[in-house]
Design a protein around this motif. Structure first.
Motif, mmCIF file in Angstrom:
data_model
loop_
_atom_site.group_PDB
_atom_site.id
_atom_site.type_symbol
_atom_site.label_atom_id
_atom_site.label_comp_id
_atom_site.label_asym_id
_atom_site.label_seq_id
_atom_site.Cartn_x
_atom_site.Cartn_y
_atom_site.Cartn_z
ATOM 1 N N VAL A 1 9.018 42.101 75.802
ATOM 2 C CA VAL A 1 8.575 41.432 74.968
ATOM 3 C C VAL A 1 9.355 40.322 75.620
ATOM 4 O O VAL A 1 10.205 39.962 75.641
ATOM 5 N N GLN A 2 8.272 38.788 76.622
ATOM 6 C CA GLN A 2 9.017 38.303 76.746
ATOM 7 C C GLN A 2 9.193 37.034 75.420
ATOM 8 O O GLN A 2 7.020 36.516 75.575
ATOM 9 N N VAL A 3 9.845 36.306 75.326
ATOM 10 C CA VAL A 3 9.744 35.129 74.272
ATOM 11 C C VAL A 3 10.866 34.268 75.356
ATOM 12 O O VAL A 3 11.792 34.996 74.862
ATOM 13 N N PRO A 4 10.617 32.594 75.034
ATOM 14 C CA PRO A 4 11.325 32.254 75.350
ATOM 15 C C PRO A 4 12.832 31.659 74.356
ATOM 16 O O PRO A 4 12.283 31.370 73.265
ATOM 17 N N GLU A 5 14.164 31.853 74.685
ATOM 18 C CA GLU A 5 15.352 31.677 73.941
ATOM 19 C C GLU A 5 14.954 31.957 72.465
ATOM 20 O O GLU A 5 14.200 31.414 71.015
ATOM 21 N N VAL A 6 15.218 33.104 72.578
ATOM 22 C CA VAL A 6 14.741 33.479 70.700
ATOM 23 C C VAL A 6 16.730 34.333 70.312
ATOM 24 O O VAL A 6 16.911 35.051 71.425
ATOM 25 N N ASP A 7 16.635 34.271 68.883
ATOM 26 C CA ASP A 7 18.301 34.553 68.932
ATOM 27 C C ASP A 7 17.582 35.994 68.573
ATOM 28 O O ASP A 7 16.247 37.028 67.466
ATOM 29 N N PRO A 8 18.790 37.320 69.128
ATOM 30 C CA PRO A 8 18.480 38.062 68.873
ATOM 31 C C PRO A 8 18.500 39.447 67.150
ATOM 32 O O PRO A 8 17.151 40.241 66.928
ATOM 33 N N GLY A 9 19.162 38.390 66.768
ATOM 34 C CA GLY A 9 18.306 38.769 64.902
ATOM 35 C C GLY A 9 17.166 38.574 64.346
ATOM 36 O O GLY A 9 16.661 39.460 63.774
ATOM 37 N N GLN A 10 17.100 37.185 64.840
ATOM 38 C CA GLN A 10 15.592 37.071 64.709
ATOM 39 C C GLN A 10 14.227 38.313 65.119
ATOM 40 O O GLN A 10 13.259 38.362 65.293
ATOM 41 N N PHE A 11 14.665 38.644 66.556
ATOM 42 C CA PHE A 11 13.419 39.213 67.539
ATOM 43 C C PHE A 11 13.708 40.642 66.288
ATOM 44 O O PHE A 11 12.326 41.339 66.020
ATOM 45 N N ASN A 12 14.714 40.934 65.984
ATOM 46 C CA ASN A 12 14.989 42.421 65.647
ATOM 47 C C ASN A 12 14.275 42.228 64.141
ATOM 48 O O ASN A 12 13.544 43.404 64.259
ATOM 49 N N LYS A 13 13.921 41.385 63.223
ATOM 50 C CA LYS A 13 14.353 40.904 62.543
ATOM 51 C C LYS A 13 12.181 41.009 62.315
ATOM 52 O O LYS A 13 11.720 41.899 61.999
ATOM 53 N N ALA A 14 11.824 40.371 63.614
ATOM 54 C CA ALA A 14 10.362 40.016 63.727
ATOM 55 C C ALA A 14 9.319 41.316 63.815
ATOM 56 O O ALA A 14 8.750 42.089 63.671
ATOM 57 N N ILE A 15 10.034 42.921 65.344
ATOM 58 C CA ILE A 15 9.880 43.407 65.402
ATOM 59 C C ILE A 15 10.102 44.894 63.508
ATOM 60 O O ILE A 15 9.557 45.075 63.840
ATOM 61 N N ALA A 16 10.935 45.081 63.321
ATOM 62 C CA ALA A 16 10.712 46.144 62.187
ATOM 63 C C ALA A 16 9.696 45.067 61.115
ATOM 64 O O ALA A 16 9.160 45.730 59.656
ATOM 65 N N ALA A 17 9.286 44.117 61.037
ATOM 66 C CA ALA A 17 8.726 43.474 60.038
ATOM 67 C C ALA A 17 6.745 43.928 60.761
ATOM 68 O O ALA A 17 5.638 44.614 59.578
ATOM 69 N N ALA A 18 6.863 43.581 62.026
ATOM 70 C CA ALA A 18 5.499 44.350 62.246
ATOM 71 C C ALA A 18 5.735 45.758 62.573
ATOM 72 O O ALA A 18 4.209 45.652 62.148
ATOM 73 N N THR A 19 6.203 46.582 62.880
ATOM 74 C CA THR A 19 6.444 47.854 62.797
ATOM 75 C C THR A 19 6.113 47.938 61.071
ATOM 76 O O THR A 19 5.048 48.792 60.715
ATOM 77 N N GLU A 20 6.328 47.447 60.270
ATOM 78 C CA GLU A 20 6.056 47.856 58.842
ATOM 79 C C GLU A 20 5.056 47.042 58.485
ATOM 80 O O GLU A 20 4.147 47.856 57.346
#
Length: 148
Positions: free
Chosen positions: A102-121
């Motif tokens: 994923v290419q996304v500017p200025e993202v907090d790693p915690g927010q990023f991981n939360k978004a990935i988990a939610a997307a998969t679910e």
């Protein structure tokens, strides 16, 4: 909401071939067979099409989850691999693995991981599979072009 596809199979299981068409018309008379290729004709298989459905669904859901956080992704790439094993003398999809970039500017790693988990679910394809779907995600740098 309903989505449809029509498949026609001709011949026996080993030597036959099929054609699949989607109602949108994007896929028209695509060849499919038990293997991933058949003779000199390029063709797909049902499990390969399911991997395509999973990877495309995950990319859309990741984009949606990042947008919920107020982030705009530049690019989301997913490569889905389905594992088929013979279980009780039947071929069964036993697990799926997604490599996500994923290419996304200025993202907090915690927010990023939360978004990935939610997307998969939330991905309807991963939920429909009802199997373990593991995801390896990687943040890619975003290059900003400036006119100097």
């Amino acid at each position: 909401m309903e989505r449809t596809a029509t498949a026609i199979w001709r011949g026996g299981p080993g030597a036959g071939e099929g054609q699949v068409t989607t109602s949108s018309g994007v896929i028209q008379k695509a060849l499919y067979a038990f293997g991933s290729s058949f003779g000199s004709e390029p063709c797909t298989s049902p499990s390969e099409m399911l991997a395509a459905a999973l990877s495309s669904c995950i990319t859309m859901m990741v984009s949606q989850e990042l947008a919920r956080l107020g982030l705009r992704s530049e690019s989301v790439r997913a490569e889905a691999t389905l594992t088929l094993n013979e279980v009780d003398q039947r071929w069964t999809i036993t697990k799926a693995h997604v490599k996500l970039s994923v290419q996304v500017p200025e993202v907090d790693p915690g927010q990023f991981n939360k978004a990935i988990a939610a997307a998969t679910e939330k991905c309807p394809i991963s939920r429909a599979l009802n199997i373990d779907v593991s995801v390896d995600s990687k943040l890619e740098p975003v290059f900003i072009h400036t006119n100097a």
